[in-house]
Structure formats: structure tokens, C-alpha cells
Design an enzyme around this catalytic site. Structure first.
Site, mmCIF file in Angstrom:
data_model
loop_
_atom_site.group_PDB
_atom_site.id
_atom_site.type_symbol
_atom_site.label_atom_id
_atom_site.label_comp_id
_atom_site.label_asym_id
_atom_site.label_seq_id
_atom_site.Cartn_x
_atom_site.Cartn_y
_atom_site.Cartn_z
ATOM 1 N N SER A 24 -5.769 28.771 11.563
ATOM 2 C CA SER A 24 -5.621 27.600 10.652
ATOM 3 C C SER A 24 -4.552 26.534 11.244
ATOM 4 C CB SER A 24 -5.703 27.671 9.177
ATOM 5 O OG SER A 24 -4.630 28.585 8.775
ATOM 6 N N LYS A 38 -5.516 20.601 8.366
ATOM 7 C CA LYS A 38 -5.247 19.757 7.258
ATOM 8 C C LYS A 38 -5.833 18.315 7.416
ATOM 9 C CE LYS A 38 -3.703 22.715 4.124
ATOM 10 N NZ LYS A 38 -4.203 22.763 2.789
ATOM 11 N N GLU A 44 0.331 16.277 -2.774
ATOM 12 C CA GLU A 44 1.238 17.362 -2.841
ATOM 13 C C GLU A 44 1.255 18.074 -1.504
ATOM 14 O OE1 GLU A 44 -1.848 17.520 -3.697
ATOM 15 O OE2 GLU A 44 -2.344 19.197 -2.578
#
Lengths: 269, 389
Positions: free
Chosen positions: B372, B88, B110
Site C-alpha cells: 500500500s 491514499k 486527519e
């Protein structure tokens, strides 16, 4: 084939001649239940509404504040379908000729099929469609069908809209332009920005089209000011608050809404 | 043909389905990004932060025991080793640089699993920006550690108690805040979805994953696997490989309790096209076009939509989308812990779990799995799951 003479244009043409501002209340179809919402619509019509805006409840109302979110949640508990909504409007048509604006988000229309939607909406007696998450850039998919049926697709402008947005939206707009009074979601506000008047004038300079103002309007004092420059005022959350506050007392919902509607209409006189 | 097109469409998907209030901000972002994306100074600055702050490149690790088990050569792209513990940060670093250059002082975001929230809070601390993160109350409950991380980083975490109280509702609330504060606020979307230009921006920033892999490999992979929630880690790995027709790609959606139960988060495998959160894409919805609640044990996949570029490649069949269930993901979680000494995020465990589904196909092949994120955040969820089953 039924010829659909657009009632929104007629109304604004007449009101412009007599210098009047139209009152457009908003409610959700099915809140708190279908029958009561039908009674509320009748009440609004008999207490001064010039047009009515009917919200088709959506699960994710991103442009709406708490009051309308909760209204949609209540309505969705009653599983209001598109067929229910069209039936509601057909029934309303039996008792009134006032223009009806159908308000929703795009996905329910897309899921229903835009072509079928436009055809049945027109047959049910809807005059205008307002899809809050469908800016001009994405509107062709629906507009080609609503235009065919002479349904006005109504577009929004906002305090953030500059001249180029106003020009673009005005070139798509039919019926009237819905000017969003505040940068924000729907919901009653005590004070409204002073820039509204100059924005409305700016829009009218670019295109001579009726401008309705909505979002945040909640009392006769605001209405008395806004009527000096707007062609219509739209009030939703304030009306729906009466439903939320009286869920166990439907008579009181009707009584409160009748009084409020009358007070707004009086302040427009 | 390059996608998205000038209006932000990936074929029939994508676009800008937002209220008029937001259109000027979206157009401003689009213009700004168009100008800056090929600017050498900007690219160098971004690369600098990726290297010196995030710790990139992340390793491409040959998982020998896992490879042995599946009789194939399996590599893990270790995004779990990226600063903040997931891919991220790649996106939030890029978007924070954009926001700073656009003169924005306040950031909203969010978050579902909290990984994007943490990555956002991190870059806001780094660049001295005000930060507010919207998070569903159900996710706050299951990802408490990430809430605390965001708070120590100086972010305000605003609970969202509406609808399913998960990512979808957090996104609704973030959009409402954005509509209200659009003049001062930059909306930092965490996945390759939302109105154009977000899917493009997030894809471009996440593509560092696939670009690094291209430099790290000795042998071209046969198969790429990544999990799909919104799909940012997947598009980040896949995008630089799309031009290599011989590389097969699998996007693994969250099958939850099983597609047949209706309790899943597999928008492509179990949904149909629609419009939500600014884009047209595959969505979980009922016959009236209302959005259904998603279900996944992985908070980061618990979303009823998917990025529009994935919808596009699903229809073109360039990427194959399939599902694994909560249970299969947990099994893969345990497997990777024990075989490789790596605790994966439950989200990423979905990608690992897919090996089992295509175990005949992977034999003798070279496979790259996008790991990830790391799974420290998920220990409570795993413990709860195991104690209930």
C-alpha cells in the site's frame, strides 16, 4: 413496579403556564471527584437549578470543546463507571426531586447494553437521556427501551437544521428539543448568533414542544435575552470552568458555582 | 444484496452516529455522491487524474525472489509507486473532485502516518483549495518528513495534543473543526470508516486497486493479503474480488507488542463492536465502553477502530482477520528491502509479514499482496527500533 411519571413534562407544563424559563446546569459526574461533583450538584440545586444535566464521561468527546474535554479527562482518572453514575443519581434522588438528564455519547450505553441501561437508568431516577452522537436515524436501538421506561430521549437541533430535519427530530423528540445555539462544539462564547430566535420560532411552528438552548451561553446578559423566547437555558462549560480554575480549592469551586448559579437564576426571574 | 443499505448499514455495522449539526452536511454529501457516482463525465474526469496525475495503473509486480523463498507465486500490487507514495491519493483525488463540484473551498483531514495528510495536501494544491490537516503530536514526532511534505504543499498542519496524541485524537479534532465550520468545509476522511456515506465513497475510490489487478492478472489468485488500519487499501483490493468465492482474503491487523499484552491496534482480533467516529464497528474499548489507546509501530495502523465493512465481513467470515506484531512487520520490512529492492511502508510490511504466518498454505499458490505504500517515511522509525532491540 414503579410508575415513572415524567418530571420533565410536568416542569415545562407548569413553567409554560407561569411564563418561566428553566435553568439547566451541566456538570460531569466525577469531576473533579465523585464526592465533590455530588456537592456541586447539590449546590446547583439549592441555588436555582430547575433541572440538572449530568455528563457521563467519555474518552472521545467529539462534540465538546476544551473545557468539557478536560472535565471528562479528570473524571475518567477516577474511573467513573455506569454503576457509579447510577449510584450518584440515586443519592441525588434522596435529596431532590428535580428532573435529571443523563448526557453521554452512545458507546458507553451500547457497551453497557441499551436494554439494561434503560431499566437501571429509570430505576435510578433519571428522567431524560441525551446522546449527542445518536441522531433519530440511529436512535431506535435505544429508544425502544427508553420509551418502555418512560425516559425522555432528548434530541438536538442546530443552526444547520432545515425544515425537514426539524420535522424529523420533532417527531422523535420527547421532553424538549435541545437547540444548539452555534455551529460548533460546547464552550462559553461572548456573543451568540442572532438567528437563534427565528430558529426557535421555526421549531415551535412545526411542533409545539419546549425548546432549550445550550452551547455557548455564559452570562446573565445572554440569559436575559434568550429567556424571551426559549423554555430553558443550558449552561455547562462556564460552570465547569470554575472547577478547572479552582482544582486545589474545593471550597472556592462550591462558592463560585453557587454565586454563578444564583446570578443566572436571578436573571431568569 | 448490495452494501451498504440505504441507511448506510453493512449488516449491523456502519450507520451515521454523528451530532445533529453535521447531519445536513452528511445527507448533502450522500445525495450528491448518489447523483454523481455513475455520471460518465465524473468517472472520466476521475480516471483521467488517476492516469495522468497519479500515474496509474500501478504495476502488479511478480516478486520472484520472494516467491522462491515461499515456494509460491507472489505478486505485489505496487501502490507504493502511486504519486505521493501510497494508495491514499486514489481516495483524495476522488473526494477532491466531489468537494470542488459541491462548491467547497476548504478541506480538512486527519492523518496518522501522514500519508493521507500528504495526499490531501497534494490534491488541495492541485485544485486550489485551502487545507488543514490534524495530526497527533506523537505522529508528528515519528513522521516528521510527512509533516514537512504537507507544509511545502501549502497545508496547515495542526498538532493535536490530547488522549494518545495519535490518529484517533486527530480524528476527534477534525470532527470538532467540521462541526464548527460545516457550512464551508469539506471533511476528507482518509479511510473507509466514519459516518455513511464515507465508508462507501472511500471504498469506491480505492476499488481502482482491485479493478486494475483483475485486468493485470493472467491467472486468478488464490489468496489476497492486505494490512488493515482503517482498512481502505484492503477494501480497495478486496472489494472487486468479493464475488469470486474461491479467492481467500486475509486482512492483517497490527498486533503491536502482541495481542496478549493489550498493546496492539487489532480492533477485530482484539476488540468488540461499538460506536466511534460516526460508525458502528469493532473497536478497542474497556468494559465501560471507553475507547482504549491503540499501539502499533506503524502510525498508519495505530487506530482503535476499523472500517464497518470489514467488521461486517469479519462476522460473515468472508475475509479472515489476523495479526502480526511490530517485530514480525520489521522482519518483513527488512526481507522485502533485501530480496526485492523495495522499501515498503511499515504498514504494508504487516501484509508481507503474513506470508510467514501462512507459509504452509501459500505453497504452490498464487498470492497478491497489496503493497500500500513506500517506506521512505519510516527510515527513522526503523532505525530507532533496531537500535533499541
Amino acid at each position: 413496579m414503579k410508575i415513572n411519571v415524567n418530571k420533565i413534562d410536568d416542569l415545562f407544563t407548569n413553567y409554560k403556564k407561569s411564563g418561566k424559563t428553566a435553568f439547566i446546569p451541566f456538570i460531569s459526574i466525577g469531576d473533579p471527584d465523585i464526592e465533590t461533583s455530588f456537592e456541586i450538584a447539590k449546590t446547583l440545586i439549592s441555588n436555582g437549578a430547575d433541572m440538572i444535566e449530568l455528563g457521563y464521561p467519555f474518552s472521545d468527546p467529539m462534540a465538546d470543546g476544551k473545557v468539557i474535554q478536560k472535565s471528562y479527562e479528570r473524571a475518567l482518572k477516577n474511573r467513573v463507571s455506569m454503576a457509579d453514575a447510577f449510584n450518584f443519581i440515586e443519592r441525588l434522588r434522596e435529596i431532590s426531586e428535580i428532573p435529571v438528564i443523563f448526557f453521554t455519547y452512545y458507546n458507553p450505553i451500547f457497551a453497557y447494553n441499551p436494554s439494561k441501561f434503560a431499566e437501571e437508568a429509570s430505576a435510578a431516577g433519571i428522567d431524560g437521556i441525551l446522546v449527542v452522537d445518536l441522531p433519530p436515524e440511529e436512535s431506535d436501538e435505544l429508544k425502544k427501551f427508553t420509551d418502555e421506561k418512560n425516559l425522555d430521549q432528548i434530541f438536538l437541533l442546530a443552526p444547520t437544521s432545515d425544515a425537514s430535519r426539524i420535522k424529523l427530530v420533532a417527531s422523535y423528540a420527547k421532553g424538549f428539543v435541545y437547540y444548539v445555539s452555534v455551529t460548533g462544539v460546547t464552550g462559553a462564547r461572548k456573543s451568540l448568533p442572532a438567528e437563534m430566535r427565528s430558529k426557535v420560532n421555526e421549531i415551535k411552528k412545526i411542533k409545539d414542544i419546549p425548546v432549550g438552548i445550550g452551547f455557548g451561553i455564559s452570562n446573565p446578559e445572554q440569559v436575559k435575552e434568550i429567556k424571551n423566547y426559549a423554555d430553558a437555558i443550558i449552561i455547562g462549560s462556564k460552570i465547569i470552568q470554575f472547577i478547572e480554575d479552582n482544582l486545589n480549592d474545593k471550597k472556592n469551586i462550591i462558592k463560585n458555582i453557587a454565586e454563578f448559579s444564583y446570578s443566572i437564576k436571578s436573571s431568569l426571574m | 444484496m448490495k452494501y451498504p443499505d440505504s441507511k448506510g448499514h453493512f449488516g449491523e455495522y456502519g450507520g451515521r452516529y454523528i451530532s445533529e449539526t453535521l447531519m445536513p452536511a452528511i445527507l448533502e454529501l450522500e445525495e450528491f455522491y448518489k447523483k454523481i457516482k455513475n455520471d460518465k463525465e465524473f468517472k472520466d474526469e476521475f480516471k483521467g487524474y488517476l492516469k495522468n496525475y497519479a500515474g496509474r495503473p500501478t504495476p502488479l509486480y511478480f516478486a520472484s525472489r520472494l516467491s522462491e523463498l515461499y515456494s509460491s507465486d507472489i505478486y505485489l500490487k505496487r501502490e507504493d509507486l502511486n504519486h505521493t507514495g501510497s494508495h491514499k491519493l486514489n481516495n483524495t483525488l476522488g473526494q477532491a473532485l466531489l468537494a470542488v463540484k459541491m462548491g467547497k473551498k476548504r478541506i480538512i483531514a486527519e492523518t496518522g502516518a501522514g500519508q493521507h495528510g500528504v495526499a490531501t495536501a497534494t490534491v488541495c494544491a492541485l485544485f486550489g483549495l485551502e487545507c488543514e490537516v490534524f495530526m497527533g503530536t506523537k505522529d508528528i514526532e515519528r513522521q516528521k518528513q510527512n509533516v514537512l511534505r504537507m507544509e511545502v504543499l501549502g497545508a496547515k498542519v495542526t498538532p493535536v495534543d490530547a488522549g494518545s496524541s495519535t490518529l484517533k485524537d486527530a480524528m476527534n479534532e477534525a470532527i470538532r473543526d467540521w462541526i464548527t465550520n460545516v457550512r464551508t468545509t469539506y471533511y476528507m476522511i482518509g479511510t473507509a470508516a466514519g459516518p455513511h456515506p464515507y465508508p462507501e465513497i472511500v471504498r469506491d475510490f480505492q476499488s481502482v486497486i482491485g479493478k486494475e489487478v483483475l485486468k493485470q492478472i493472467d491467472k486468478f489468485p488464490d489468496i489476497l493479503i492486505a494490512c488493515i488500519g482503517g482498512g481502505s487499501n484492503a477494501i480497495g483490493l478486496f472489494h472487486p474480488f468479493l464475488k469470486y468465492k474461491e479467492v481467500k482474503m486475509y486482512g492483517v491487523e497490527a498486533g503491536g507488542l502482541g495481542l496478549e499484552t493489550g498493546k496492539h491496534a487489532a480492533s477485530i482480533s482484539g476488540g468488540k463492536p461499538g460506536v466511534l467516529h460516526g460508525n458502528k464497528t469493532y473497536l478497542l474499548q474497556d468494559e465501560d465502553g471507553r475507547i482504549k489507546e491503540a499501539h502499533s509501530i506503524a502510525a498508519g495502523l495505530d487506530y482503535p477502530g476499523v472500517g464497518p465493512e470489514h467488521s461486517f465481513f469479519a462476522d460473515k467470515k468472508r475475509i479472515i482477520y489476523d495479526t502480526v506484531t511490530d517485530k514480525e512487520a520489521i522482519n518483513a520490512f527488512k526481507l522485502l528491502c533485501k530480496l526485492e529492492g523495495i522499501i515498503p511502508a511499515i504498514e504494508s510490511s504487516h501484509a508481507v509479514a503474513y506470508l510467514e504466518k501462512i507459509k504452509d498454505e501459500v505453497k504452490g499458490k498464487t498470492v497478491i499482496i497489496n503493497l500500500s505504500g513506500r517506506g521512505d517515511k519510516d527510515i527513522d522509525t526503523i532505525a530507532n527500533y533496531l537500535s533499541q532491540s
